[in-house]
Design a protein around this motif. Structure first.
Motif, short mmCIF file in Angstrom:
data_model
loop_
_atom_site.label_atom_id
_atom_site.label_comp_id
_atom_site.label_asym_id
_atom_site.label_seq_id
_atom_site.Cartn_x
_atom_site.Cartn_y
_atom_site.Cartn_z
N THR A 244 -32.31 -18.66 -5.60
CA THR A 244 -31.49 -17.93 -6.25
C THR A 244 -31.12 -16.36 -5.96
OG1 THR A 244 -33.68 -18.09 -7.62
CG2 THR A 244 -32.52 -19.46 -8.46
N MET A 245 -32.00 -16.02 -5.26
CA MET A 245 -32.09 -14.26 -5.11
C MET A 245 -31.68 -14.14 -3.69
SD MET A 245 -34.38 -12.82 -6.77
CE MET A 245 -35.77 -13.34 -8.69
N SER A 246 -31.00 -12.87 -3.80
CA SER A 246 -29.93 -12.61 -2.76
C SER A 246 -30.16 -10.79 -2.36
CB SER A 246 -28.38 -13.38 -2.93
OG SER A 246 -27.18 -12.58 -1.86
N PHE A 247 -30.99 -10.44 -1.79
CA PHE A 247 -31.24 -8.91 -1.42
C PHE A 247 -30.77 -8.99 0.36
CE2 PHE A 247 -35.10 -10.70 -3.96
CZ PHE A 247 -35.37 -10.06 -4.92
N ALA A 248 -30.04 -9.61 0.60
CA ALA A 248 -30.20 -8.88 1.67
C ALA A 248 -28.56 -10.54 2.70
CB ALA A 248 -30.62 -8.47 2.88
N SER A 249 -27.89 -10.16 3.41
CA SER A 249 -27.30 -11.49 4.47
C SER A 249 -28.39 -11.66 5.18
CB SER A 249 -26.66 -10.17 5.56
OG SER A 249 -27.49 -10.09 6.54
N PRO A 250 -27.99 -13.61 4.79
CA PRO A 250 -29.12 -14.63 5.91
C PRO A 250 -29.54 -13.39 7.22
CG PRO A 250 -26.71 -15.75 5.14
CD PRO A 250 -26.60 -13.98 4.61
N ASP A 251 -28.90 -13.41 8.06
CA ASP A 251 -29.01 -12.79 9.01
C ASP A 251 -30.25 -12.17 8.95
OD1 ASP A 251 -27.95 -14.39 10.83
OD2 ASP A 251 -26.44 -12.72 10.81
N VAL A 252 -30.22 -10.69 8.52
CA VAL A 252 -30.96 -9.67 7.83
C VAL A 252 -32.42 -9.98 7.30
CG1 VAL A 252 -31.44 -7.81 6.16
CG2 VAL A 252 -29.20 -8.10 7.42
#
Length: 328
Positions: A244-252
């Motif tokens: 449910t969280m999105s602090f950065a792109s998947p790679d980062v």
């Protein structure tokens, strides 16, 4: 006699326990009573509650089980009420300690977004703290104080403490082995809780041999900080990778999680070395050794009653001896 969180070998065990416990309750209430820095007040009060709960765990074999269970549950409930007010500030502190305070975008990292989210959580917790949490904790502490002031350990000596110490120390040894066998964050957190009991038990018993036991206190404190960092990293990993969280792109995010695992491995290497040193001894000889220190210290502090003399009149302390010398 040094720290107020210690047991005095010169007095009966029940009295020593009551003194230490009441001092922690009073300190916790003072910390929560509108200090300039609310978050510091909560932090200090929670430390008092942890010390109190460790004390109750140490003397558990000398208490009726319903008394122990009731007191432990009431203290746990008060501590739980203060936990949300501490969680966000603690994680913010962890980020600053573990990853510095870089806010620029020169390096892709989820840290700035995570920090902003935690700051909002902290503000929300601060509002709740102002409105109710601190006053509820003070009410809880005030209501539990009479039970603490009336604590009686049976038998009123070191026997029950020796048993509680042996059980707690054995728990620390087992938790250490389990944590390194499984490698799970939960098991390391459980070891940290067992270790913190040991740390505070050593604080309580330091007066019976200050030079040796204060060294154990310092090693336990250092190890607790390492395991605290380990737990904070596990919490950050959990937050960053929550669906449910999105602090950065998947790679980062993946790169950050890799960095977390690397730090954790280094922390656990240090923890293993300190832990194996601290828990090297088996539990039975360890508890017997501390009991011998305590009995020796108690004997040394048992001062004979002063003898009063008035002219040629000898007070009661020597009257019998004098008459025996005359008749002999």
């Amino acid at each position: 006699m040094g720290s107020s969180f210690s047991l005095d070998p010169a007095v009966p065990m029940s009295e020593a326990v009551r003194r230490a416990a009441c001092s922690e309750i009073d300190s916790a209430c003072a910390a929560l009573a509108v200090p300039p820095d609310r978050h510091k007040g909560v932090h200090d009060a929670r430390k008092c509650l942890k010390r109190l709960r460790s004390l109750i765990a140490l003397i558990r074999p000398g208490l009726p089980e319903p008394v122990y269970a009731s007191l432990a549950e009431r203290l746990r409930s008060i501590a739980k009420g203060l936990a949300p007010a501490r969680d966000a500030p603690a994680l913010l502190d962890a980020i600053n300690k573990l990853f510095g305070d870089a806010e620029d975008d020169t390096e892709a990292t989820p840290i700035p977004a995570l920090r902003r989210w935690l700051q909002e959580r902290r503000q929300s917790a601060a509002r709740s703290l102002e409105s109710s949490a601190a006053s509820e904790a003070i009410r809880g502490l005030t209501s539990v104080r009479p039970a603490v002031a009336g604590l009686a350990v049976y038998p009123d000596g070191f026997q029950s403490v020796a048993k509680g110490l042996r059980q707690s120390y054995r728990g620390g040894r087992k938790a250490l082995a389990k944590a390194f066998a499984s490698g799970s964050a939960e098991d390391f957190h459980e070891w940290r809780k067992a270790l913190q009991h040991h740390w505070r038990h050593m604080q309580l018993l330091t007066p019976c041999w200050p030079s040796e036991l204060s060294a154990r206190v310092e090693i336990s404190r250092s190890l607790s900080q390492i395991l605290g960092d380990d737990h904070d990293i596990a919490m950050l990993q959990h937050l960053i990778s929550a669906p449910t969280m999105s602090f950065a792109s998947p790679d980062v995010t993946a790169s950050f999680l890799k960095q977390c695992r690397s730090r954790q491995r280094a922390l656990r290497r240090d923890a293993k070395m300190l832990g194996e040193r601290l828990f090297a001894e088996r539990s039975q000889p360890f508890a017997e050794r501390i009991e011998a220190y305590w009995v020796t210290a108690a004997r040394a502090s048992a001062k004979p009653a002063p003898v009063a003399r008035t002219g040629n009149v000898i007070a009661f302390g020597e009257a019998g001896a004098a008459s025996r010398r005359v008749s002999g």
